[in-house]
Design a protein around this motif. Structure first.
Motif, PDB file in Angstrom:
ATOM      1  N   GLU A  86       0.846  -1.192   0.000  1.00 28.09           N
ATOM      2  CA  GLU A  86       0.000   0.000   0.000  1.00 28.09           C
ATOM      3  C   GLU A  86       0.882   1.243   0.000  1.00 28.09           C
ATOM      4  O   GLU A  86       1.759   1.408   0.854  1.00 28.09           O
ATOM      5  CB  GLU A  86      -0.914   0.010   1.223  1.00 28.09           C
ATOM      6  CG  GLU A  86      -1.873   1.198   1.212  1.00 28.09           C
ATOM      7  CD  GLU A  86      -2.917   1.133   2.309  1.00 28.09           C
ATOM      8  OE1 GLU A  86      -3.988   1.736   2.143  1.00 28.09           O
ATOM      9  OE2 GLU A  86      -2.658   0.471   3.334  1.00 28.09           O
ATOM     10  N   ASN A  90     -15.030   5.788   1.191  1.00 23.26           N
ATOM     11  CA  ASN A  90     -13.771   5.646   0.467  1.00 23.26           C
ATOM     12  C   ASN A  90     -12.680   4.995   1.312  1.00 23.26           C
ATOM     13  O   ASN A  90     -11.670   4.545   0.785  1.00 23.26           O
ATOM     14  CB  ASN A  90     -13.288   7.021  -0.016  1.00 23.26           C
ATOM     15  CG  ASN A  90     -12.110   6.918  -0.965  1.00 23.26           C
ATOM     16  OD1 ASN A  90     -12.143   6.133  -1.913  1.00 23.26           O
ATOM     17  ND2 ASN A  90     -11.068   7.696  -0.712  1.00 23.26           N
ATOM     18  N   ASP A  91     -12.892   4.938   2.619  1.00 26.36           N
ATOM     19  CA  ASP A  91     -11.879   4.405   3.541  1.00 26.36           C
ATOM     20  C   ASP A  91     -12.288   2.998   3.970  1.00 26.36           C
ATOM     21  O   ASP A  91     -13.212   2.822   4.769  1.00 26.36           O
ATOM     22  CB  ASP A  91     -11.763   5.329   4.758  1.00 26.36           C
ATOM     23  CG  ASP A  91     -10.642   4.923   5.702  1.00 26.36           C
ATOM     24  OD1 ASP A  91     -10.097   3.805   5.548  1.00 26.36           O
ATOM     25  OD2 ASP A  91     -10.311   5.727   6.597  1.00 26.36           O
ATOM     26  N   LYS A 138      -6.917   1.941   4.593  1.00 27.90           N
ATOM     27  CA  LYS A 138      -7.765   2.787   3.746  1.00 27.90           C
ATOM     28  C   LYS A 138      -8.006   2.161   2.377  1.00 27.90           C
ATOM     29  O   LYS A 138      -9.107   2.227   1.831  1.00 27.90           O
ATOM     30  CB  LYS A 138      -7.145   4.171   3.580  1.00 27.90           C
ATOM     31  CG  LYS A 138      -8.012   5.128   2.762  1.00 27.90           C
ATOM     32  CD  LYS A 138      -7.418   6.526   2.702  1.00 27.90           C
ATOM     33  CE  LYS A 138      -8.340   7.456   1.924  1.00 27.90           C
ATOM     34  NZ  LYS A 138      -7.797   8.846   1.849  1.00 27.90           N
ATOM     35  N   HIS A 139      -6.982   1.520   1.833  1.00 28.27           N
ATOM     36  CA  HIS A 139      -7.076   0.997   0.468  1.00 28.27           C
ATOM     37  C   HIS A 139      -7.105  -0.522   0.394  1.00 28.27           C
ATOM     38  O   HIS A 139      -7.246  -1.068  -0.702  1.00 28.27           O
ATOM     39  CB  HIS A 139      -5.901   1.517  -0.369  1.00 28.27           C
ATOM     40  CG  HIS A 139      -5.825   3.011  -0.437  1.00 28.27           C
ATOM     41  ND1 HIS A 139      -6.769   3.773  -1.078  1.00 28.27           N
ATOM     42  CD2 HIS A 139      -4.915   3.884   0.082  1.00 28.27           C
ATOM     43  CE1 HIS A 139      -6.443   5.060  -0.966  1.00 28.27           C
ATOM     44  NE2 HIS A 139      -5.328   5.151  -0.271  1.00 28.27           N
ATOM     45  N   ASP A 178      -1.771   6.634  -2.220  1.00 29.39           N
ATOM     46  CA  ASP A 178      -3.088   6.746  -2.851  1.00 29.39           C
ATOM     47  C   ASP A 178      -3.523   5.495  -3.611  1.00 29.39           C
ATOM     48  O   ASP A 178      -4.567   5.505  -4.269  1.00 29.39           O
ATOM     49  CB  ASP A 178      -3.104   7.943  -3.822  1.00 29.39           C
ATOM     50  CG  ASP A 178      -2.890   9.260  -3.092  1.00 29.39           C
ATOM     51  OD1 ASP A 178      -3.536   9.454  -2.051  1.00 29.39           O
ATOM     52  OD2 ASP A 178      -2.079  10.073  -3.565  1.00 29.39           O
ATOM     53  N   PHE A 179      -2.736   4.427  -3.544  1.00 31.88           N
ATOM     54  CA  PHE A 179      -3.093   3.219  -4.287  1.00 31.88           C
ATOM     55  C   PHE A 179      -2.338   2.029  -3.710  1.00 31.88           C
ATOM     56  O   PHE A 179      -1.520   2.166  -2.791  1.00 31.88           O
ATOM     57  CB  PHE A 179      -2.784   3.389  -5.781  1.00 31.88           C
ATOM     58  CG  PHE A 179      -1.338   3.682  -6.082  1.00 31.88           C
ATOM     59  CD1 PHE A 179      -0.414   2.652  -6.279  1.00 31.88           C
ATOM     60  CD2 PHE A 179      -0.879   4.999  -6.180  1.00 31.88           C
ATOM     61  CE1 PHE A 179       0.915   2.923  -6.564  1.00 31.88           C
ATOM     62  CE2 PHE A 179       0.454   5.279  -6.449  1.00 31.88           C
ATOM     63  CZ  PHE A 179       1.350   4.236  -6.646  1.00 31.88           C
ATOM     64  N   SER A 186      -6.903   1.171  -7.004  1.00 33.38           N
ATOM     65  CA  SER A 186      -7.344   2.177  -6.040  1.00 33.38           C
ATOM     66  C   SER A 186      -7.749   1.499  -4.742  1.00 33.38           C
ATOM     67  O   SER A 186      -7.494   2.008  -3.649  1.00 33.38           O
ATOM     68  CB  SER A 186      -8.511   2.975  -6.607  1.00 33.38           C
ATOM     69  OG  SER A 186      -8.117   3.677  -7.769  1.00 33.38           O
ATOM     70  N   LYS A 187      -8.406   0.313  -4.888  1.00 33.01           N
ATOM     71  CA  LYS A 187      -8.817  -0.473  -3.718  1.00 33.01           C
ATOM     72  C   LYS A 187      -8.495  -1.943  -3.976  1.00 33.01           C
ATOM     73  O   LYS A 187      -8.737  -2.454  -5.076  1.00 33.01           O
ATOM     74  CB  LYS A 187     -10.322  -0.325  -3.444  1.00 33.01           C
ATOM     75  CG  LYS A 187     -10.790   1.107  -3.219  1.00 33.01           C
ATOM     76  CD  LYS A 187     -10.186   1.723  -1.961  1.00 33.01           C
ATOM     77  CE  LYS A 187     -10.635   3.178  -1.801  1.00 33.01           C
ATOM     78  NZ  LYS A 187      -9.898   3.845  -0.683  1.00 33.01           N
TER      79      LYS A 187
END
Length: 379
Positions: free
Chosen positions: A121, A300-301, A262-263, A124-125, A138-139
């Motif tokens: 991780e 988003n988290d 988060k991702h 942002d990605f 992204s996830k």
């Protein structure tokens, strides 16, 4: 590197179920989704069973249902009518085939046959490295199970629901296929919690699964010897073994949610979706994936997906007792099935029971060990 909105690692029950729900929901039509697994067609590598009140979304792919179960032990035995619940069986090949048919219709979902090496991780990605390439998401939804993450800790006990099963076919009509043997503890316990699990498909065909809730696995031949002995005791000597299966499912109250970020969200067994006190996973996965699809539309988290539950603490205490007094498991389950209504037990194990129903279950088990475990955890 190729970029995707979502990457799902593993195409087992949880990974495919999540992709299937995304495929059916128009919200995800403009999202790029990649599924990575070494195998696409796994065949009948699993048999999933679950109880359900009335009709359900998987009824069209069920292999068999039962409206009665048998519970057996030295202290209590009974044929139990579970209506309006039914005990349902799905063979994995039917499940995989049906879900993949829907998934493959979506041009935004890609399947990649490859082996994952690692994932990292970043801000942002997430970067995923496979044997043959590198990908960015992204996830990331990870269903690849890594036992080392919880086996090295000492805070929470780790048991296994481990088993070997034989699908057998007999010439004579031996089986009552209206009743599933849920737990038969009349097999020798040998200091553990051991039972036979029998699912008759028809009068001539049944799955016999020798199952333990314990810390250590057995040698493979020990499971098979137990099945042979059980069959011989019931006069079943002339039979053909059609299939074999084996497995070991972790039973632990380890906080898998602390591995999420988060991702990255761990799903299935890797995410602690297995019911810690029973080893059942399928129905919980169905509920969790449905909730996850709704969650992704507003959040988003991924670290916020997990919700605390009173049932985690119940499982923790139960596993403390079972880990420290493994030889008492048969008596514990017998007391529960003798004193509590089976429908209340099902609701409790499905984590759908009220506080009053919880109390009925708590009062149905021998109190001494649970009180000891409760105060040990409390202090």
């Amino acid at each position: 590197m190729t970029n995707y909105d979502y990457i799902i690692l593993g195409a087992g029950a949880s990974g495919l179920m999540l992709a299937y729900r995304m495929a059916l929901d128009p919200f995800f039509d403009d999202k790029s989704i990649l599924i990575i697994d070494k195998e696409k067609q796994k065949g009948n590598d699993r048999t999933w069973c679950f109880w359900e009140n009335g009709k359900g979304e998987w009824d069209h792919i069920l292999t068999k249902t039962w409206s009665k179960i048998y519970f057996g032990s030295d202290n209590f035995k009974d044929d139990i009518d579970i209506l309006p619940y039914q005990y349902k069986m799905i063979r994995s090949e039917d499940f995989y085939t049906t879900l993949l048919q829907s998934i493959e219709k979506k041009s935004n979902i890609t399947f990649l046959n490859d082996e994952v090496v690692n994932f990292t991780e970043l801000k942002d990605f997430v970067q995923i490295i496979t044997k043959n390439g590198s990908y960015v998401a992204s996830k990331l939804f990870n269903s690849i199970h890594n036992p080392e993450l919880y086996q090295t800790q000492k805070k929470h006990p780790v048991l296994q629901q481990h088993f070997v099963g034989w699908f057998i076919k007999t010439k004579e009509a031996f089986f009552d296929d209206s009743t599933a043997t849920f737990m038969d503890f009349t097999v020798p316990q040998n200091g553990n919690t051991r039972f036979m699990y029998v699912l008759p498909i028809d009068k001539h065909t049944a799955l016999f699964e020798y199952t333990l809730f314990s810390k250590e696995l057995l040698q493979f031949e020990e499971y098979e010897e137990a099945i042979i002995h059980y069959l011989n005791e019931r006069g079943i000597n002339d039979f053909e073994i059609k299939e074999k299966e084996k497995g070991a499912i972790p039973m632990t109250a380890f906080k898998f949610s602390q591995l999420n970020s988060k991702h990255i969200l761990n799903i299935g067994t890797a995410g602690g979706w297995t019911k810690a006190s029973t080893g059942y996973t399928f129905r919980n996965t169905a509920k969790k994936t449905k909730a996850l699809v709704s969650f992704l539309k507003t959040e988003n988290d991924l670290s916020k997906y997990h919700k605390k539950s009173k049932f985690w603490f119940y499982d923790l205490i139960f596993l403390d007792v079972l880990a420290n007094h493994n030889e008492e498991g048969a008596a514990l389950f017998a007391s529960m099935f003798k004193k509590a209504d089976v429908k209340t037990i099902f609701k409790f194990l499905d984590e759908e029971s009220t506080w009053l129903e919880d109390l009925k279950i708590i009062l149905s088990v021998p109190p001494k060990r649970f009180i000891q475990a409760f105060f040990k955890r409390l202090f």
